[in-house]
Motif scaffolding. Structure first.
Motif, short mmCIF file in Angstrom:
data_model
loop_
_atom_site.label_atom_id
_atom_site.label_comp_id
_atom_site.label_asym_id
_atom_site.label_seq_id
_atom_site.Cartn_x
_atom_site.Cartn_y
_atom_site.Cartn_z
N TYR A 62 0.83 -1.20 0.00
CA TYR A 62 0.00 0.00 0.00
C TYR A 62 0.86 1.25 0.00
O TYR A 62 0.35 2.36 -0.17
CB TYR A 62 -0.94 0.02 1.21
N TYR A 63 2.17 1.08 0.17
CA TYR A 63 3.04 2.26 0.24
C TYR A 63 4.48 1.84 -0.02
O TYR A 63 4.93 0.79 0.42
CB TYR A 63 2.90 2.90 1.63
N THR A 64 5.19 2.64 -0.76
CA THR A 64 6.63 2.46 -0.94
C THR A 64 7.25 3.83 -1.13
O THR A 64 6.57 4.79 -1.48
CB THR A 64 6.95 1.59 -2.16
N ASP A 65 8.52 3.95 -0.87
CA ASP A 65 9.20 5.19 -1.18
C ASP A 65 10.69 4.96 -1.31
O ASP A 65 11.22 3.93 -0.89
CB ASP A 65 8.93 6.28 -0.15
N GLN A 270 -3.76 11.72 -0.19
CA GLN A 270 -3.94 12.32 1.13
C GLN A 270 -2.63 12.75 1.78
O GLN A 270 -2.56 13.81 2.40
CB GLN A 270 -4.67 11.34 2.06
N ARG A 271 -1.60 11.92 1.65
CA ARG A 271 -0.36 12.17 2.38
C ARG A 271 0.89 12.20 1.50
O ARG A 271 1.98 12.41 2.00
CB ARG A 271 -0.17 11.10 3.47
N GLY A 272 0.74 11.93 0.24
CA GLY A 272 1.91 11.91 -0.63
C GLY A 272 2.72 10.63 -0.54
O GLY A 272 3.85 10.58 -1.05
N LEU A 273 2.19 9.60 0.12
CA LEU A 273 2.94 8.35 0.27
C LEU A 273 3.16 7.70 -1.09
O LEU A 273 2.25 7.61 -1.91
CB LEU A 273 2.19 7.38 1.19
N GLY A 274 4.38 7.23 -1.32
CA GLY A 274 4.74 6.67 -2.62
C GLY A 274 3.89 5.46 -2.97
O GLY A 274 3.54 4.66 -2.11
N PHE A 275 3.56 5.32 -4.25
CA PHE A 275 2.74 4.20 -4.70
C PHE A 275 3.61 3.15 -5.36
O PHE A 275 4.60 3.45 -6.02
CB PHE A 275 1.66 4.68 -5.66
N ALA A 276 3.22 1.89 -5.17
CA ALA A 276 4.01 0.78 -5.69
C ALA A 276 3.60 0.38 -7.09
O ALA A 276 4.37 -0.25 -7.80
CB ALA A 276 3.87 -0.43 -4.75
N TYR A 277 2.39 0.72 -7.49
CA TYR A 277 1.86 0.23 -8.76
C TYR A 277 2.14 1.20 -9.90
O TYR A 277 1.80 2.38 -9.85
CB TYR A 277 0.36 -0.03 -8.64
N ASP A 278 2.74 0.67 -10.96
CA ASP A 278 3.11 1.49 -12.12
C ASP A 278 1.91 2.18 -12.75
O ASP A 278 2.03 3.27 -13.31
CB ASP A 278 3.81 0.62 -13.17
#
Length: 357
Positions: A62-65, A270-278
Protein backbone atom coordinates in the motif's frame (compact mmCIF):
# COMPACT_ATOMS: atom_id res chain seq x y z
CA UNK A 1 -3.46 -10.61 8.36
CA UNK A 2 -1.13 -7.82 9.38
CA UNK A 3 0.82 -4.88 8.06
CA UNK A 4 4.46 -5.70 7.34
CA UNK A 5 7.16 -3.12 6.72
CA UNK A 6 10.39 -3.89 4.93
CA UNK A 7 12.06 -1.63 7.49
CA UNK A 8 10.88 -3.56 10.50
CA UNK A 9 9.19 -6.92 11.03
CA UNK A 10 8.19 -10.06 9.04
CA UNK A 11 11.85 -10.90 8.34
CA UNK A 12 11.91 -14.54 9.40
CA UNK A 13 9.03 -15.57 7.12
CA UNK A 14 9.45 -13.19 4.20
CA UNK A 15 12.75 -13.39 2.38
CA UNK A 16 13.57 -10.29 0.31
CA UNK A 17 15.27 -11.72 -2.74
CA UNK A 18 14.98 -10.34 -6.29
CA UNK A 19 11.65 -11.30 -7.80
CA UNK A 20 11.64 -13.04 -11.17
CA UNK A 21 9.65 -11.15 -13.77
CA UNK A 22 6.96 -13.82 -13.88
CA UNK A 23 6.01 -13.09 -10.25
CA UNK A 24 5.79 -9.33 -10.52
CA UNK A 25 2.00 -9.16 -10.74
CA UNK A 26 0.86 -12.45 -9.21
CA UNK A 27 0.20 -13.42 -5.58
CA UNK A 28 1.20 -16.73 -3.95
CA UNK A 29 -0.43 -19.78 -5.50
CA UNK A 30 -2.45 -20.39 -2.32
CA UNK A 31 -4.35 -17.17 -3.10
CA UNK A 32 -5.06 -18.08 -6.72
CA UNK A 33 -8.53 -16.95 -7.75
CA UNK A 34 -9.03 -15.15 -4.45
CA UNK A 35 -6.92 -12.00 -4.61
CA UNK A 36 -8.05 -9.62 -7.33
CA UNK A 37 -5.20 -8.89 -9.75
CA UNK A 38 -4.63 -6.47 -12.59
CA UNK A 39 -2.66 -7.52 -15.65
CA UNK A 40 -1.25 -4.02 -16.21
CA UNK A 41 -0.62 -3.12 -12.56
CA UNK A 42 2.96 -4.25 -12.04
CA UNK A 43 5.09 -3.02 -9.19
CA UNK A 44 8.60 -1.65 -9.56
CA UNK A 45 11.33 -4.29 -9.04
CA UNK A 46 12.48 -3.09 -5.60
CA UNK A 47 8.94 -3.43 -4.22
CA UNK A 48 8.49 -6.84 -5.84
CA UNK A 49 11.76 -7.98 -4.24
CA UNK A 50 10.62 -6.84 -0.81
CA UNK A 51 7.49 -8.99 -1.04
CA UNK A 52 8.87 -12.12 -2.68
CA UNK A 53 10.28 -15.33 -1.19
CA UNK A 54 11.46 -18.18 -3.42
CA UNK A 55 9.56 -16.81 -6.40
CA UNK A 56 6.23 -16.30 -4.64
CA UNK A 57 4.57 -13.10 -3.51
CA UNK A 58 3.71 -12.90 0.20
CA UNK A 59 2.10 -9.49 0.46
CA UNK A 60 0.31 -6.68 -1.32
CA UNK A 61 1.75 -3.16 -1.05
CA UNK A 62 0.00 0.00 0.00
CA UNK A 63 3.04 2.26 0.24
CA UNK A 64 6.63 2.46 -0.94
CA UNK A 65 9.20 5.19 -1.18
CA UNK A 66 12.78 5.89 -2.19
CA UNK A 67 15.46 8.10 -0.69
CA UNK A 68 16.60 11.14 -2.63
CA UNK A 69 18.74 14.23 -2.23
CA UNK A 70 16.47 17.09 -1.16
CA UNK A 71 17.86 20.57 -1.71
CA UNK A 72 16.73 24.16 -1.18
CA UNK A 73 17.01 26.00 -4.50
CA UNK A 74 16.70 29.43 -2.88
CA UNK A 75 19.77 28.84 -0.72
CA UNK A 76 21.74 27.37 -3.61
CA UNK A 77 20.83 30.32 -5.84
CA UNK A 78 21.95 32.82 -3.21
CA UNK A 79 25.31 31.03 -3.10
CA UNK A 80 25.63 31.17 -6.89
CA UNK A 81 24.90 27.46 -7.41
CA UNK A 82 22.63 26.50 -10.31
CA UNK A 83 22.59 22.69 -10.27
CA UNK A 84 22.53 20.07 -7.50
CA UNK A 85 25.64 17.96 -6.80
CA UNK A 86 26.22 14.62 -8.52
CA UNK A 87 29.10 13.48 -6.30
CA UNK A 88 29.79 13.61 -2.57
CA UNK A 89 32.78 15.86 -3.21
CA UNK A 90 30.53 18.25 -5.15
CA UNK A 91 28.04 18.17 -2.27
CA UNK A 92 30.79 19.13 0.15
CA UNK A 93 32.07 21.87 -2.19
CA UNK A 94 28.61 23.38 -2.61
CA UNK A 95 28.04 23.24 1.14
CA UNK A 96 31.34 25.05 1.67
CA UNK A 97 30.22 27.81 -0.75
CA UNK A 98 26.99 28.22 1.19
CA UNK A 99 28.93 28.29 4.44
CA UNK A 100 31.47 30.82 3.09
CA UNK A 101 28.62 33.06 1.93
CA UNK A 102 27.41 33.23 5.52
CA UNK A 103 24.07 31.65 4.65
CA UNK A 104 24.24 28.60 6.93
CA UNK A 105 26.74 27.31 9.47
CA UNK A 106 25.93 23.70 8.64
CA UNK A 107 24.36 23.36 5.18
CA UNK A 108 23.82 19.57 5.47
CA UNK A 109 21.57 17.86 8.00
CA UNK A 110 20.83 14.15 8.43
CA UNK A 111 18.61 12.06 10.69
CA UNK A 112 21.34 10.07 12.47
CA UNK A 113 19.90 9.53 15.93
CA UNK A 114 19.59 5.91 17.03
CA UNK A 115 16.18 4.59 16.07
CA UNK A 116 14.17 1.37 15.91
CA UNK A 117 13.71 1.91 12.17
CA UNK A 118 16.35 1.75 9.47
CA UNK A 119 18.85 4.54 8.84
CA UNK A 120 17.80 4.59 5.21
CA UNK A 121 20.09 7.40 4.07
CA UNK A 122 23.24 5.35 4.72
CA UNK A 123 21.82 2.50 2.63
CA UNK A 124 20.93 5.05 -0.07
CA UNK A 125 24.52 6.28 -0.21
CA UNK A 126 25.76 2.70 -0.57
CA UNK A 127 23.24 1.89 -3.31
CA UNK A 128 24.07 5.13 -5.14
CA UNK A 129 27.50 3.60 -5.74
CA UNK A 130 25.91 0.40 -7.08
CA UNK A 131 27.41 -1.33 -4.07
CA UNK A 132 26.16 -3.27 -1.07
CA UNK A 133 27.12 -4.09 2.50
CA UNK A 134 26.68 -7.82 1.86
CA UNK A 135 27.30 -10.32 -0.91
CA UNK A 136 24.82 -13.21 -0.57
CA UNK A 137 24.48 -12.47 3.16
CA UNK A 138 28.26 -12.38 3.60
CA UNK A 139 29.53 -9.03 4.98
CA UNK A 140 31.85 -7.18 2.59
CA UNK A 141 31.94 -3.74 4.18
CA UNK A 142 35.65 -3.75 4.93
CA UNK A 143 36.97 -5.41 1.80
CA UNK A 144 39.56 -3.71 -0.39
CA UNK A 145 38.11 -0.90 -2.48
CA UNK A 146 34.91 -0.84 -0.44
CA UNK A 147 32.54 2.01 -1.35
CA UNK A 148 31.24 1.83 2.21
CA UNK A 149 34.63 2.76 3.66
CA UNK A 150 34.90 5.71 1.24
CA UNK A 151 31.41 6.87 2.23
CA UNK A 152 32.32 6.72 5.93
CA UNK A 153 35.49 8.67 5.19
CA UNK A 154 33.45 11.36 3.47
CA UNK A 155 30.95 11.53 6.34
CA UNK A 156 33.72 11.93 8.89
CA UNK A 157 35.47 14.57 6.82
CA UNK A 158 32.24 16.52 6.27
CA UNK A 159 31.55 16.52 10.00
CA UNK A 160 35.00 16.86 11.53
CA UNK A 161 37.12 18.76 8.97
CA UNK A 162 35.07 20.85 6.57
CA UNK A 163 32.27 21.01 9.15
CA UNK A 164 29.48 21.27 6.62
CA UNK A 165 27.49 18.38 8.10
CA UNK A 166 25.75 19.34 11.33
CA UNK A 167 27.19 17.34 14.27
CA UNK A 168 23.75 17.63 15.88
CA UNK A 169 22.60 15.08 13.28
CA UNK A 170 23.40 12.31 15.77
CA UNK A 171 20.63 13.73 17.98
CA UNK A 172 18.15 14.27 15.14
CA UNK A 173 15.24 12.02 14.21
CA UNK A 174 13.29 12.31 10.93
CA UNK A 175 10.49 14.56 12.20
CA UNK A 176 12.82 17.19 13.75
CA UNK A 177 14.86 17.04 10.55
CA UNK A 178 11.70 17.70 8.53
CA UNK A 179 10.95 20.70 10.74
CA UNK A 180 14.48 22.03 10.22
CA UNK A 181 14.21 21.68 6.44
CA UNK A 182 10.87 23.48 6.43
CA UNK A 183 12.42 26.27 8.50
CA UNK A 184 15.33 26.70 6.07
CA UNK A 185 17.99 25.55 8.53
CA UNK A 186 19.62 23.21 6.03
CA UNK A 187 20.23 23.38 2.29
CA UNK A 188 20.63 19.61 1.80
CA UNK A 189 19.41 16.36 3.29
CA UNK A 190 18.72 12.78 2.26
CA UNK A 191 15.06 11.91 2.78
CA UNK A 192 12.17 9.94 1.27
CA UNK A 193 10.39 11.51 -1.70
CA UNK A 194 7.12 11.98 0.19
CA UNK A 195 8.87 14.49 2.49
CA UNK A 196 8.36 17.11 -0.22
CA UNK A 197 4.60 16.92 0.30
CA UNK A 198 5.11 18.91 3.51
CA UNK A 199 8.33 20.70 2.52
CA UNK A 200 6.51 22.39 -0.37
CA UNK A 201 3.25 23.01 1.49
CA UNK A 202 2.97 26.77 2.18
CA UNK A 203 0.65 26.09 5.10
CA UNK A 204 3.38 24.12 6.88
CA UNK A 205 6.71 25.25 5.44
CA UNK A 206 8.58 28.53 5.08
CA UNK A 207 10.58 26.94 2.26
CA UNK A 208 7.56 25.92 0.17
CA UNK A 209 8.24 26.09 -3.55
CA UNK A 210 12.01 25.97 -3.12
CA UNK A 211 12.49 22.28 -2.29
CA UNK A 212 13.51 19.91 -5.09
CA UNK A 213 14.54 16.27 -5.52
CA UNK A 214 17.71 14.93 -7.12
CA UNK A 215 19.55 11.65 -7.34
CA UNK A 216 21.62 10.53 -4.37
CA UNK A 217 25.23 11.69 -4.92
CA UNK A 218 27.78 8.94 -5.50
CA UNK A 219 31.54 8.90 -5.07
CA UNK A 220 32.43 9.37 -8.74
CA UNK A 221 29.18 10.56 -10.35
CA UNK A 222 29.16 7.62 -12.77
CA UNK A 223 26.99 5.25 -10.74
CA UNK A 224 23.40 5.64 -9.65
CA UNK A 225 20.95 4.11 -7.21
CA UNK A 226 19.13 4.58 -3.95
CA UNK A 227 17.37 2.57 -1.25
CA UNK A 228 13.66 1.88 -1.07
CA UNK A 229 11.21 0.71 1.55
CA UNK A 230 7.91 -1.10 1.06
CA UNK A 231 5.01 -1.54 3.44
CA UNK A 232 2.63 -4.34 2.71
CA UNK A 233 -0.35 -6.28 4.00
CA UNK A 234 0.23 -9.99 4.50
CA UNK A 235 -2.10 -12.98 4.84
CA UNK A 236 -1.39 -15.77 7.31
CA UNK A 237 -1.21 -19.29 5.95
CA UNK A 238 -3.77 -20.43 8.54
CA UNK A 239 -6.82 -18.28 9.35
CA UNK A 240 -10.38 -19.04 10.46
CA UNK A 241 -11.74 -16.11 8.45
CA UNK A 242 -9.93 -16.65 5.14
CA UNK A 243 -12.64 -15.22 2.88
CA UNK A 244 -13.07 -12.08 4.97
CA UNK A 245 -9.30 -11.65 5.27
CA UNK A 246 -8.86 -11.91 1.52
CA UNK A 247 -11.66 -9.41 0.96
CA UNK A 248 -9.94 -6.98 3.33
CA UNK A 249 -6.57 -7.68 1.69
CA UNK A 250 -8.03 -6.79 -1.70
CA UNK A 251 -9.33 -3.50 -0.32
CA UNK A 252 -6.14 -2.52 1.49
CA UNK A 253 -3.47 -3.66 -0.93
CA UNK A 254 -5.12 -4.87 -4.12
CA UNK A 255 -7.34 -3.48 -6.85
CA UNK A 256 -10.97 -2.51 -7.01
CA UNK A 257 -13.44 -3.70 -9.65
CA UNK A 258 -12.06 -1.10 -12.07
CA UNK A 259 -8.48 -2.32 -11.72
CA UNK A 260 -7.42 0.65 -9.58
CA UNK A 261 -5.28 0.15 -6.42
CA UNK A 262 -7.74 2.15 -4.34
CA UNK A 263 -5.92 2.35 -1.00
CA UNK A 264 -2.51 3.07 -2.53
CA UNK A 265 -4.04 5.92 -4.51
CA UNK A 266 -5.88 7.22 -1.44
CA UNK A 267 -2.70 7.44 0.64
CA UNK A 268 -0.82 9.19 -2.15
CA UNK A 269 -3.55 11.79 -2.61
CA UNK A 270 -3.94 12.32 1.13
CA UNK A 271 -0.36 12.17 2.38
CA UNK A 272 1.91 11.91 -0.63
CA UNK A 273 2.94 8.35 0.27
CA UNK A 274 4.74 6.67 -2.62
CA UNK A 275 2.74 4.20 -4.70
CA UNK A 276 4.01 0.78 -5.69
CA UNK A 277 1.86 0.23 -8.76
CA UNK A 278 3.11 1.49 -12.12
CA UNK A 279 -0.46 2.11 -13.32
CA UNK A 280 -0.81 5.09 -11.00
CA UNK A 281 1.89 6.97 -12.91
CA UNK A 282 -0.60 7.60 -15.71
CA UNK A 283 -3.50 8.46 -13.38
CA UNK A 284 -4.43 12.10 -14.07
CA UNK A 285 -5.44 12.80 -10.48
CA UNK A 286 -2.17 11.36 -9.17
CA UNK A 287 -0.16 13.37 -11.71
CA UNK A 288 -1.91 16.62 -10.79
CA UNK A 289 -1.26 16.05 -7.10
CA UNK A 290 2.37 15.04 -7.64
CA UNK A 291 3.15 18.19 -9.65
CA UNK A 292 2.10 20.31 -6.68
CA UNK A 293 5.08 19.17 -4.61
CA UNK A 294 7.65 17.32 -6.76
CA UNK A 295 9.02 17.05 -10.28
CA UNK A 296 7.47 13.88 -11.80
CA UNK A 297 10.66 13.08 -13.72
CA UNK A 298 12.90 13.15 -10.64
CA UNK A 299 10.22 11.32 -8.65
CA UNK A 300 9.99 8.49 -11.18
CA UNK A 301 13.78 8.30 -11.62
CA UNK A 302 14.35 7.61 -7.92
CA UNK A 303 11.85 4.74 -8.04
CA UNK A 304 13.50 3.27 -11.12
CA UNK A 305 17.02 3.19 -9.64
CA UNK A 306 16.01 2.09 -6.14
CA UNK A 307 16.84 -1.26 -4.54
CA UNK A 308 15.56 -3.02 -1.46
CA UNK A 309 18.13 -3.85 1.20
CA UNK A 310 19.61 -7.26 0.46
CA UNK A 311 19.57 -8.92 3.89
CA UNK A 312 16.12 -8.18 5.26
CA UNK A 313 15.28 -11.89 5.39
CA UNK A 314 17.96 -12.90 7.88
CA UNK A 315 16.73 -13.27 11.48
CA UNK A 316 19.53 -11.08 12.80
CA UNK A 317 18.88 -8.08 10.53
CA UNK A 318 17.41 -5.86 13.27
CA UNK A 319 20.47 -6.41 15.47
CA UNK A 320 22.79 -5.61 12.58
CA UNK A 321 20.85 -2.43 11.80
CA UNK A 322 21.29 -1.29 15.42
CA UNK A 323 25.03 -1.97 15.20
CA UNK A 324 25.21 -0.09 11.88
CA UNK A 325 23.56 2.97 13.40
CA UNK A 326 25.88 2.99 16.42
CA UNK A 327 28.92 2.65 14.18
CA UNK A 328 27.83 5.48 11.87
CA UNK A 329 27.37 7.69 14.92
CA UNK A 330 30.91 6.95 16.12
CA UNK A 331 32.25 7.79 12.67
CA UNK A 332 30.37 11.09 12.65
CA UNK A 333 31.75 12.07 16.05
CA UNK A 334 35.31 11.07 15.10
CA UNK A 335 35.37 8.27 17.65
CA UNK A 336 36.15 5.51 15.14
CA UNK A 337 38.29 5.45 12.00
CA UNK A 338 36.19 4.56 8.92
CA UNK A 339 38.19 1.50 7.93
CA UNK A 340 38.10 0.09 11.44
CA UNK A 341 34.37 0.85 11.62
CA UNK A 342 33.75 -1.21 8.47
CA UNK A 343 35.90 -4.10 9.76
CA UNK A 344 34.05 -3.98 13.08
CA UNK A 345 30.70 -4.25 11.30
CA UNK A 346 31.98 -7.20 9.23
CA UNK A 347 32.91 -8.98 12.45
CA UNK A 348 29.58 -8.11 14.08
CA UNK A 349 27.60 -9.41 11.11
CA UNK A 350 29.63 -12.64 10.97
CA UNK A 351 29.11 -13.14 14.71
CA UNK A 352 25.36 -12.62 14.39
CA UNK A 353 25.13 -15.04 11.48
CA UNK A 354 27.00 -17.71 13.49
CA UNK A 355 24.80 -17.15 16.53
CA UNK A 356 21.63 -17.69 14.51
CA UNK A 357 22.97 -20.53 12.37
Amino acid sequence: MGSCSSTRTCRSSTRRSPAPSSSRSSPPSSWAGAVRTCSTCTTNPSVAAAMTYQGKRYGLPYYTDSQGLVYNTDILRRAGISTPPRTLDELEAQALRIKAAGLLEYPIGLAAQLSDTAMMWIWALVHANESDLFDRSQPVMGRSGSAFVAILEWLQRATQRSRVLDPASIQTLPVPLDNAMMAGRYAFTLAPRYSLRNYNNPEKSTTAGAMLLAGVPSLDGRTEGTASTARMYCLKRETEVRDKAIRLLNYLGGFDEHGVPYTAKFWFLQRGLGFAYDALRSDSEVDTTLRKFADPTAYAYLAEVSRARSILSVPWYAEFEAALQRTVQRVLTGGTAPREAAAELDRAAASLANRYA
